[in-house]
Design an enzyme around this catalytic site. Structure first.
Site, PDB file in Angstrom:
ATOM      1  N   LYS A 183       0.888  -1.153   0.000  1.00 39.74           N
ATOM      2  CA  LYS A 183       0.000   0.000   0.000  1.00 39.74           C
ATOM      3  C   LYS A 183       0.930   1.208   0.000  1.00 39.74           C
ATOM      4  O   LYS A 183       1.514   1.565   1.016  1.00 39.74           O
ATOM      5  CB  LYS A 183      -0.928  -0.032   1.219  1.00 39.74           C
ATOM      6  CG  LYS A 183      -2.094   0.964   1.141  1.00 39.74           C
ATOM      7  CD  LYS A 183      -1.623   2.381   1.323  1.00 39.74           C
ATOM      8  CE  LYS A 183      -2.725   3.403   1.301  1.00 39.74           C
ATOM      9  NZ  LYS A 183      -2.174   4.778   1.493  1.00 39.74           N
ATOM     10  N   GLY A 240       5.496   3.714  11.039  1.00 36.32           N
ATOM     11  CA  GLY A 240       4.811   5.005  11.105  1.00 36.32           C
ATOM     12  C   GLY A 240       4.435   5.372  12.521  1.00 36.32           C
ATOM     13  O   GLY A 240       5.130   5.023  13.484  1.00 36.32           O
ATOM     14  N   SER A 241       3.318   6.060  12.655  1.00 33.76           N
ATOM     15  CA  SER A 241       2.893   6.592  13.943  1.00 33.76           C
ATOM     16  C   SER A 241       2.271   5.523  14.830  1.00 33.76           C
ATOM     17  O   SER A 241       1.823   4.472  14.352  1.00 33.76           O
ATOM     18  CB  SER A 241       1.873   7.706  13.729  1.00 33.76           C
ATOM     19  OG  SER A 241       0.660   7.180  13.199  1.00 33.76           O
ATOM     20  N   GLY A 244      -1.438   5.157  13.776  1.00 29.99           N
ATOM     21  CA  GLY A 244      -1.640   4.345  12.584  1.00 29.99           C
ATOM     22  C   GLY A 244      -1.357   2.879  12.826  1.00 29.99           C
ATOM     23  O   GLY A 244      -2.125   1.997  12.431  1.00 29.99           O
ATOM     24  N   GLY A 245      -0.243   2.587  13.488  1.00 28.13           N
ATOM     25  CA  GLY A 245       0.128   1.205  13.753  1.00 28.13           C
ATOM     26  C   GLY A 245      -0.874   0.509  14.656  1.00 28.13           C
ATOM     27  O   GLY A 245      -1.233  -0.657  14.440  1.00 28.13           O
ATOM     28  N   GLU A 264       6.411  -0.905  13.461  1.00 27.95           N
ATOM     29  CA  GLU A 264       7.455  -0.103  14.119  1.00 27.95           C
ATOM     30  C   GLU A 264       6.878   1.298  14.240  1.00 27.95           C
ATOM     31  O   GLU A 264       6.569   1.928  13.236  1.00 27.95           O
ATOM     32  CB  GLU A 264       8.745  -0.141  13.296  1.00 27.95           C
ATOM     33  CG  GLU A 264       9.914   0.545  13.968  1.00 27.95           C
ATOM     34  CD  GLU A 264      10.109   1.957  13.451  1.00 27.95           C
ATOM     35  OE1 GLU A 264       9.762   2.909  14.193  1.00 27.95           O
ATOM     36  OE2 GLU A 264      10.587   2.113  12.326  1.00 27.95           O
ATOM     37  N   CYS A 301      12.949   7.736  12.998  1.00 28.30           N
ATOM     38  CA  CYS A 301      12.338   7.054  14.135  1.00 28.30           C
ATOM     39  C   CYS A 301      13.312   6.928  15.298  1.00 28.30           C
ATOM     40  O   CYS A 301      12.899   6.665  16.430  1.00 28.30           O
ATOM     41  CB  CYS A 301      11.814   5.688  13.725  1.00 28.30           C
ATOM     42  SG  CYS A 301      12.980   4.716  12.752  1.00 28.30           S
ATOM     43  N   GLU A 392       6.215  11.619  21.814  1.00 31.13           N
ATOM     44  CA  GLU A 392       7.092  11.991  20.702  1.00 31.13           C
ATOM     45  C   GLU A 392       6.618  13.258  20.005  1.00 31.13           C
ATOM     46  O   GLU A 392       5.424  13.442  19.765  1.00 31.13           O
ATOM     47  CB  GLU A 392       7.149  10.851  19.690  1.00 31.13           C
ATOM     48  CG  GLU A 392       8.020  11.129  18.473  1.00 31.13           C
ATOM     49  CD  GLU A 392       7.990  10.015  17.450  1.00 31.13           C
ATOM     50  OE1 GLU A 392       8.951   9.916  16.672  1.00 31.13           O
ATOM     51  OE2 GLU A 392       7.012   9.243  17.434  1.00 31.13           O
TER      52      GLU A 392
END
Length: 524
Positions: A183, A240-241, A244-245, A264, A301, A392
């Site tokens: 994606k 990602g964030s 989102g994860g 991650e 990251c 973060e």
């Protein structure tokens, strides 16, 4: 070379009506290409192709998969400067960054190619039968790792090459024997399509099954959510964030057949500054960390977002020097106006917290989509009491915490969420006196660093890029290095099978010549 269409296997298709564009943050304008979002029917077709490809691809030999992975690397390089230009137009990164990240991507692909060609990674284990054993005969058992099916990979915003279309997740899944559906990240879909074309060419040149790789466009969350919910998808890779994860993890867990999501996510990567080290080398560490905090506009990251020290004149001097050094560095461009907005809002929220003071921030006028690097300071008691300060801020930002003593320093580390990295800056003679700090930090991170900066993740077998939640969704695995392949496999045991019907990796005469554990002895 950019069509704006979806790669469904080797076919370019765009039957949908929803379109979108990417954005050039350096020029502060949209890029010219128009991309069409994949439709539900195209998603179903893509996953069905991948599932059919799996039935063939899972049986490909290590030599065949190695040829495929090496061909992908070759085809990416063949795209030349045109690929780099699109990368820069969609990310705002300079050409040097594009070249470096491309090199890392090529290294990842070739590392996995070498791994599967060698073949030892399947962890073949053999326990031969002992029919005469008393009181119960021993059966013949043989075990190895096998791929578990089609994998969906989500491209990462901050690494259009290395963590995206043909990045580490894709390379490791293909190495395992799992077809991949990418994606593509909406911020660099053009880059994704070009890299996807290289993967498709490589698949055709090496006679891989149709559907072993596909690349779908999506401007929002619909395409990704549909892929994760699809019953034929068996695993997900995401960088990602946390938001989102976690959303993908929850979707995957709610399926009738839950599947693993290897995400991650966020990390502030704490750095412990021990007294003697900053007293003796304050200036050099200040320079090093000013560079690390601003590297890639802080969009790593592993950006050092939290610096912890015990209150002293040396720590005060370090704060002053870091502030001076970081303000000398010219601001740089962020990936997208939305990311800049989130950065600005995030740092302002922390600046407005009680007890927080700003010690460094670019005040001069800067170009659109450029970020003003910022350093804040707070005392340890306030930090412990206000968990909002633990979150973060994605960008060139760091918070310095002045602890009263070692006990408070340890208490702060223990209260942190899981992190990708933890760093200790120390003189070798003093670190032996801080075993409690080391133990606390080890319990919260995936990678312990001594006298260095956390930014950068070396691509090698010993790298661990992961950590306790929410740094990653499963701290047992890495997203970087050849051991990342273990995310996409499961162990299977064969009991009392005829030798000729066993996989080659488990047959008596070891036709592949791989290392195996036979009756508890490592043999070749």
């Amino acid at each position: 070379m950019i069509t704006g269409k979806n790669y469904i296997g080797s076919q370019l298709k765009a039957s949908g009506s929803k379109t979108f564009k990417t954005f050039n943050p350096q020029l502060n304008e949209e890029n010219p290409w128009v991309f069409t979002e994949a439709t539900p029917d195209e998603i179903d077709e893509t996953v069905a192709l991948a599932n059919n490809a799996y039935k063939v691809y899972k049986n490909c030999t290590g030599t065949e998969k190695a040829a495929f992975l090496n061909a992908i690397a070759d085809e990416i390089m063949a795209l030349g400067d045109e690929l780099l230009a699109v990368y820069c137009a969609e990310s705002g990164f300079p050409k040097g960054r594009a070249e470096g990240e491309r090199g890392r991507t090529i290294l990842q692909l070739r590392s996995f190619a070498d791994m599967v060609a060698e073949g030892n990674w399947v962890e073949a284990t053999i326990d031969t039968a002992l029919p005469e054993r008393q009181p119960i005969p021993k059966i013949d058992l043989r075990k190895m790792l096998v791929p578990f099916g089609p994998v969906v990979v989500f491209g990462a915003s901050n690494f259009p090459f290395a963590y995206s279309t043909a990045g580490g997740d894709t390379a490791s899944a293909l190495a395992a024997g799992c077809p991949v559906i990418v994606k593509s990240h909406s911020m660099h879909v053009g880059t994704g399509e070009m890299v996807a074309s290289a993967v498709i060419k490589a698949a055709q040149k090496t006679n891989m099954p149709e559907g072993v790789f596909s690349n779908l466009n999506g401007g929002g969350v619909v395409v990704g959510g549909s892929l994760v919910r699809h019953p034929l998808v068996k695993g997900v890779g995401f960088t990602g964030s946390i938001k989102g994860g976690r959303a993908l993890f929850d979707l995957a867990s709610q399926r009738p057949e839950p599947i693993p999501v290897f995400a991650e996510m966020g990390s502030i990567n704490p750095v412990v500054l021990l007294p003697q080290a900053i007293e003796q080398k304050s200036a050099s560490w200040a320079t090093a960390y000013a560079g690390s905090i601003t590297l890639g506009t802080g969009q790593f990251c592993t950006n050092p977002g939290l610096l912890l020290g015990i209150k002293s004149d040396a720590l005060s001097s370090f704060v002053t020097q870091l502030s001076e050094e970081i303000e000398k560095i010219s601001p740089s461009c962020m990936l997208h106006p939305t990311i800049l907005k989130n950065f600005t809002n995030g740092k302002k929220e922390l600046q407005q917290q009680d007890g927080v003071r700003t010690v460094a921030e670019i005040k001069s006028e800067i170009a659109p989509n450029y970020a003003a690097q910022t350093v804040l300071v707070v005392n340890g008691k306030t930090f412990l009491e206000n968990t909002r300060l633990h979150q973060e801020v994605f960008g060139p930002f760091s918070l310095i915490v002045e602890c009263e003593n070692e006990a408070e320093l340890i208490a702060i580390i223990e209260k942190l969420e899981g992190q990708l990295t933890g760093t200790i800056i120390a003189e070798e003679a003093e670190i032996i006196n801080y075993t409690g700090v080391i133990a606390a930090l080890q319990n919260r991170v995936g990678r312990l660093i001594f006298n260095g900066v956390p930014t950068g993740a070396e691509v090698c077998p010993s790298m661990l890029h992961g950590g306790p939640y929410p740094a990653s969704s499963d701290s047992r695995f890495t997203a970087v290095g050849i051991h990342a392949v273990k995310r996409w496999v499961r162990p299977v045991s064969y009991q009392n099978w005829p030798n000729a019907l066993l996989p080659a990796e488990l047959q008596d005469d070891n036709p592949l010549g791989i290392s195996r554990l036979v009756n508890n002895k490592q043999t070749i």
